[in-house]
Design an enzyme around this catalytic site. Sequence first.
Site, short mmCIF file in Angstrom:
data_model
loop_
_atom_site.label_atom_id
_atom_site.label_comp_id
_atom_site.label_asym_id
_atom_site.label_seq_id
_atom_site.Cartn_x
_atom_site.Cartn_y
_atom_site.Cartn_z
N VAL A 42 27.36 -66.13 -81.96
CA VAL A 42 28.87 -66.42 -81.72
C VAL A 42 29.25 -66.37 -80.52
O VAL A 42 28.69 -66.13 -79.58
CB VAL A 42 29.77 -65.04 -82.78
CG1 VAL A 42 29.85 -65.74 -84.76
CG2 VAL A 42 29.50 -63.76 -82.41
N CYS A 43 30.84 -66.61 -80.31
CA CYS A 43 31.20 -67.01 -78.94
C CYS A 43 31.42 -64.88 -78.77
O CYS A 43 31.59 -64.27 -79.29
CB CYS A 43 32.66 -67.44 -78.05
SG CYS A 43 32.42 -69.28 -79.70
N PRO A 44 31.09 -64.86 -77.16
CA PRO A 44 30.67 -65.75 -76.14
C PRO A 44 29.84 -65.89 -75.56
O PRO A 44 28.69 -66.78 -75.26
CB PRO A 44 31.75 -65.11 -74.54
CG PRO A 44 31.77 -63.92 -74.98
CD PRO A 44 31.44 -63.38 -77.35
N TYR A 45 28.44 -65.79 -77.27
CA TYR A 45 27.01 -65.28 -76.55
C TYR A 45 26.49 -66.60 -76.54
O TYR A 45 25.88 -66.70 -75.24
CB TYR A 45 26.31 -63.80 -77.46
CG TYR A 45 27.20 -63.00 -76.68
CD1 TYR A 45 27.31 -62.16 -75.30
CD2 TYR A 45 27.95 -62.58 -78.07
CE1 TYR A 45 27.91 -61.24 -75.49
CE2 TYR A 45 28.51 -60.89 -77.50
CZ TYR A 45 28.67 -60.56 -76.19
OH TYR A 45 29.06 -59.39 -75.82
#
Lengths: 105, 284
Positions: A42-45
């Site tokens: 998921v964000c920000p990964y």
Amino acid sequence: MTTAFGANAPEAVNNRENWGGIRMSDQKEQKADRTVDLLSEVCPYTFVKSKLELEQMETGQILQIHLGNSESASNVPRSVDLEGHEVLSVDQTEPSHWVVTVRRA
Amino acid sequence: MALNDQQIYRYSRHILLKGVGGTGQEKLLNSRVLIVGAGGLGSPVSLYLAAAGVGTIGIVDADEVDLSNLQRQIAHGTSDIGRSKVDSAAEQIAELNPDATVEKHPYRLSAENARDLVAQYDFIVEGTDNFPTKFLVNDACVFASKPASIGGILRFEGSTMTILPGEACYRCVFRQPPPKDAVPTCAQAGVLGAVAGMLGTVQATEALKYLTGVGTLLSNRVLSFDALSMEWRTVRVKRDHKCPVCGDNPTITELVEYEQPACAIRPGEGISQTRDEHQLSGVR
Ligand SMILES: [Zn+2]
């Protein structure tokens, strides 16, 4: 689209609008030099890991990023663009599967 | 050395930064920083550098933790009173980030050991409460061609400059320590604890900028602030070709130690200053 990708948004990206944000993967396949599976991220990964991949590539090489949620599918191309790379296409291939193709700057 | 999954998560907010990224983070992990003084400035510097993933942090300090330190020296706790500051700081760093290895130097920086010590590191942060050490660090860094951040605080004020090889050094601006007893120490004049955090984080930021290569360093400038008015200012300074240590015909060619403690970066009134005097009179 100018807000998301700037005035010089690549044609492939602008096409997203015509497809209502959904493009089937019937376009000519870009030969990817590298592919990264971020379907479960998921964000920000999603962007963090995309960026790490791009850092290990050479200018002009193509990265194919597989994403599993719509938030990432809208954020990753924007962030990649802000870093100066070229977003070639954003394709939704399945309900929860997006493929972002990027040319490294 | 590739970042592992834990590191990607730990340092994700660095990796996101344009100009830093994974490449910059790996530079930090491979970097060596020497912190001179584990006190008011050295505490925030060492904690932020450790959190940032600077791989090796050397700390020089001969002192033990005293109850009166705890109002500002946040690398130490109440249960550390009486312990070596180097041990105490190392323990908190280990807890903060296992990626940071501490090299303990539980002794006083001296003319005998300074040059060899600074030569082992990529960047030096000076944050002691005395002028002799500031000059010692400056001269050792000039001799060893090492970059450094030199900082000082007193009462509600702080000042700092970053010295780089070939650019203005501390001695280009301040010729020599002020006469003994001309300047009060923190112990005499007091210091607001958070002011140490304000200046220490500026110094830590300079170290991180240097190590990752982002931005413009505080070289050829002296930054000062007065927390009472919260006014910040920078004064431009120049390398002085007549500087006794980095000038064209240096008169100081070996490390010298002065005797005289004080807090502020600015040696203050009574010191013989050169053509820069009018510029620096505004630095407080
Ligand atoms: Zn000089």
